[in-house]
Write a protein that holds these residues in place. Sequence first.
Motif, PDB file in Angstrom:
ATOM      1  N   VAL A 115       0.858  -1.186   0.000  1.00 25.04           N
ATOM      2  CA  VAL A 115       0.000   0.000   0.000  1.00 25.04           C
ATOM      3  C   VAL A 115       0.897   1.239   0.000  1.00 25.04           C
ATOM      4  O   VAL A 115       1.821   1.336   0.812  1.00 25.04           O
ATOM      5  CB  VAL A 115      -0.930   0.039   1.232  1.00 25.04           C
ATOM      6  N   VAL A 116       0.609   2.171  -0.901  1.00 23.53           N
ATOM      7  CA  VAL A 116       1.367   3.424  -0.989  1.00 23.53           C
ATOM      8  C   VAL A 116       0.455   4.576  -0.602  1.00 23.53           C
ATOM      9  O   VAL A 116      -0.605   4.770  -1.211  1.00 23.53           O
ATOM     10  CB  VAL A 116       1.916   3.654  -2.412  1.00 23.53           C
ATOM     11  N   ALA A 117       0.860   5.345   0.410  1.00 20.72           N
ATOM     12  CA  ALA A 117       0.058   6.480   0.883  1.00 20.72           C
ATOM     13  C   ALA A 117       0.949   7.371   1.738  1.00 20.72           C
ATOM     14  O   ALA A 117       2.138   7.100   1.914  1.00 20.72           O
ATOM     15  CB  ALA A 117      -1.151   5.997   1.689  1.00 20.72           C
ATOM     16  N   GLY A 118       0.368   8.428   2.272  1.00 17.13           N
ATOM     17  CA  GLY A 118       1.098   9.320   3.160  1.00 17.13           C
ATOM     18  C   GLY A 118       0.680   9.104   4.604  1.00 17.13           C
ATOM     19  O   GLY A 118      -0.387   8.548   4.884  1.00 17.13           O
ATOM     20  N   TRP A 119       1.530   9.537   5.532  1.00 14.08           N
ATOM     21  CA  TRP A 119       1.165   9.472   6.939  1.00 14.08           C
ATOM     22  C   TRP A 119       0.133  10.546   7.231  1.00 14.08           C
ATOM     23  O   TRP A 119       0.342  11.725   6.938  1.00 14.08           O
ATOM     24  CB  TRP A 119       2.396   9.657   7.827  1.00 14.08           C
ATOM     25  N   PHE A 123      -2.795   6.753   5.519  1.00 20.62           N
ATOM     26  CA  PHE A 123      -2.607   6.012   6.767  1.00 20.62           C
ATOM     27  C   PHE A 123      -3.098   6.862   7.936  1.00 20.62           C
ATOM     28  O   PHE A 123      -2.867   8.072   7.974  1.00 20.62           O
ATOM     29  CB  PHE A 123      -1.140   5.651   6.964  1.00 20.62           C
ATOM     30  N   SER A 124      -3.758   6.221   8.882  1.00 25.15           N
ATOM     31  CA  SER A 124      -4.379   6.983   9.968  1.00 25.15           C
ATOM     32  C   SER A 124      -4.603   6.117  11.200  1.00 25.15           C
ATOM     33  O   SER A 124      -5.153   5.016  11.097  1.00 25.15           O
ATOM     34  CB  SER A 124      -5.732   7.540   9.495  1.00 25.15           C
ATOM     35  N   ASP A 125      -4.168   6.632  12.358  1.00 25.99           N
ATOM     36  CA  ASP A 125      -4.475   5.961  13.623  1.00 25.99           C
ATOM     37  C   ASP A 125      -5.975   5.876  13.838  1.00 25.99           C
ATOM     38  O   ASP A 125      -6.507   4.840  14.246  1.00 25.99           O
ATOM     39  CB  ASP A 125      -3.848   6.739  14.794  1.00 25.99           C
ATOM     40  N   GLN A 126      -6.663   6.994  13.583  1.00 24.78           N
ATOM     41  CA  GLN A 126      -8.091   7.076  13.855  1.00 24.78           C
ATOM     42  C   GLN A 126      -8.898   6.074  13.030  1.00 24.78           C
ATOM     43  O   GLN A 126      -9.877   5.505  13.500  1.00 24.78           O
ATOM     44  CB  GLN A 126      -8.609   8.503  13.568  1.00 24.78           C
ATOM     45  N   GLU A 146       7.694  13.086   2.256  1.00 24.41           N
ATOM     46  CA  GLU A 146       7.327  14.430   2.715  1.00 24.41           C
ATOM     47  C   GLU A 146       6.340  14.387   3.877  1.00 24.41           C
ATOM     48  O   GLU A 146       6.160  15.384   4.569  1.00 24.41           O
ATOM     49  CB  GLU A 146       6.775  15.280   1.557  1.00 24.41           C
ATOM     50  N   SER A 147       5.728  13.233   4.113  1.00 22.46           N
ATOM     51  CA  SER A 147       4.774  13.111   5.216  1.00 22.46           C
ATOM     52  C   SER A 147       5.399  12.530   6.475  1.00 22.46           C
ATOM     53  O   SER A 147       4.712  12.328   7.474  1.00 22.46           O
ATOM     54  CB  SER A 147       3.585  12.234   4.784  1.00 22.46           C
ATOM     55  N   CYS A 148       6.710  12.265   6.441  1.00 20.04           N
ATOM     56  CA  CYS A 148       7.363  11.503   7.514  1.00 20.04           C
ATOM     57  C   CYS A 148       7.879  12.343   8.682  1.00 20.04           C
ATOM     58  O   CYS A 148       8.343  11.771   9.667  1.00 20.04           O
ATOM     59  CB  CYS A 148       8.545  10.717   6.944  1.00 20.04           C
ATOM     60  N   PHE A 149       7.807  13.666   8.581  1.00 19.29           N
ATOM     61  CA  PHE A 149       8.503  14.473   9.587  1.00 19.29           C
ATOM     62  C   PHE A 149       7.920  14.300  10.987  1.00 19.29           C
ATOM     63  O   PHE A 149       8.613  14.521  11.983  1.00 19.29           O
ATOM     64  CB  PHE A 149       8.515  15.950   9.183  1.00 19.29           C
ATOM     65  N   ASN A 150       6.657  13.869  11.086  1.00 17.80           N
ATOM     66  CA  ASN A 150       6.077  13.633  12.409  1.00 17.80           C
ATOM     67  C   ASN A 150       5.543  12.209  12.551  1.00 17.80           C
ATOM     68  O   ASN A 150       4.636  11.946  13.329  1.00 17.80           O
ATOM     69  CB  ASN A 150       4.961  14.651  12.702  1.00 17.80           C
ATOM     70  N   TYR A 151       6.144  11.277  11.821  1.00 13.28           N
ATOM     71  CA  TYR A 151       5.745   9.876  11.940  1.00 13.28           C
ATOM     72  C   TYR A 151       6.260   9.325  13.268  1.00 13.28           C
ATOM     73  O   TYR A 151       7.464   9.349  13.541  1.00 13.28           O
ATOM     74  CB  TYR A 151       6.312   9.068  10.767  1.00 13.28           C
ATOM     75  N   PRO A 152       5.381   8.808  14.134  1.00 12.79           N
ATOM     76  CA  PRO A 152       5.788   8.372  15.476  1.00 12.79           C
ATOM     77  C   PRO A 152       6.875   7.292  15.452  1.00 12.79           C
ATOM     78  O   PRO A 152       6.744   6.287  14.754  1.00 12.79           O
ATOM     79  CB  PRO A 152       4.479   7.814  16.053  1.00 12.79           C
ATOM     80  N   GLY A 153       7.931   7.541  16.200  1.00 16.88           N
ATOM     81  CA  GLY A 153       8.982   6.543  16.350  1.00 16.88           C
ATOM     82  C   GLY A 153      10.064   6.600  15.300  1.00 16.88           C
ATOM     83  O   GLY A 153      11.236   6.354  15.590  1.00 16.88           O
ATOM     84  N   TYR A 154       9.697   6.943  14.064  1.00 22.62           N
ATOM     85  CA  TYR A 154      10.670   6.936  12.973  1.00 22.62           C
ATOM     86  C   TYR A 154      10.521   8.181  12.095  1.00 22.62           C
ATOM     87  O   TYR A 154      10.320   8.076  10.883  1.00 22.62           O
ATOM     88  CB  TYR A 154      10.501   5.682  12.115  1.00 22.62           C
ATOM     89  N   PRO A 155      10.601   9.373  12.692  1.00 21.07           N
ATOM     90  CA  PRO A 155      10.432  10.588  11.882  1.00 21.07           C
ATOM     91  C   PRO A 155      11.587  10.770  10.900  1.00 21.07           C
ATOM     92  O   PRO A 155      12.701  10.282  11.124  1.00 21.07           O
ATOM     93  CB  PRO A 155      10.417  11.710  12.926  1.00 21.07           C
ATOM     94  N   GLU A 156      11.296  11.464   9.835  1.00 19.71           N
ATOM     95  CA  GLU A 156      12.306  11.777   8.825  1.00 19.71           C
ATOM     96  C   GLU A 156      11.912  13.110   8.199  1.00 19.71           C
ATOM     97  O   GLU A 156      10.779  13.270   7.740  1.00 19.71           O
ATOM     98  CB  GLU A 156      12.350  10.675   7.760  1.00 19.71           C
TER      99      GLU A 156
END
Length: 326
Positions: A115-119, A123-126, A146-156
């Motif tokens: 699956v290809v998507a953005g955080w 992709f969504s916790d909710q 570009e969506s990874c800067f606030n990805y929990p645990g593994y930000p980029e």
Amino acid sequence: MKRPTIAVLLASTLLLAGCGAQVEGDGAAASTVTVKRCGEDVQYTTPRRAIVYEGGSADKMFALGLTQHVHGYVMPPANPSVEESPWAAEYAKVTFLSDDLLNRELVVDAKADFVVAGWRSGFSDQRGITPEILDGLKIQSFMHSESCFNYPGYPERVAPFEALYTDLERLGQIFGVEAKAQELIADYRKRVEAVQAQAPKGDPTPVFLYDSGTDKPFTAGSQVPPTDIIRFAGGRNVFGDLDARWGEVTWEAVVEAKPEVIVILDYGDKPAAEKIKFLKEFPTTSKLPAVVNDRFYVLDYNEGISGPRNIDGLEGFAKYLRELET
């Protein structure tokens, strides 16, 4: 598992190229490679049945020549019609799955293996569909950098256009099409450099991107492609210091910024004409320099989210800024 040898990868790549990389039943041996998903090292086996969410995800796969690895796409109403896409012919070869938001049931029912998507834009916790949850279901996933800067645990944190190049490079590794990825990246960099060489001289033009909102405007922050589009073209996003992808600001802040150009993000379900009409009639914005001088530029939705059409958006906006100088 050890990373495959160069000889194995080469053989796999040649086999895929020779047989057209069929999605199912092509007999090609899948290769395994470790590639980053945001800041996390993840082991991928060549996907055969991918689902892509929104135009940016589909465009990246299609641009890399990976149509036969895509089972289907999910396209919410904000996205313009796929018939308008440069890859309309590729969309026609895969399955339209839903015009709703991405969800776990859809992915499972489609028997997806990737699956290809953005955080938080897919992709969504909710909504209960995250890379971690999919890992538990043995379904691989890939997130837009570009969506990874606030990805929990593994930000980029990667600048938006560099994030596009990073995604193409990583998808190229996952699918064994590294040469095609490097060819695309080199072409895109060349086009960006050509725009920068022609950018107007002097102080950058203050630009406000209007996404939506009436009580409060929703705009582009530092982590999304429009900020790089504006910057490379010779402008300055007046909210480019907002440490977010997209976010709310105040109308007072917009007035204080005195934008000379307003970029309108054109949704499939929120036409640009309606937004321009609002800005012209709303007393708070009717006296902005951009509104008084009728300086509106319409940016297509798929030019504003992470994907190959960012380059088209840059070239179009850069041409508009240059023409203002004449």
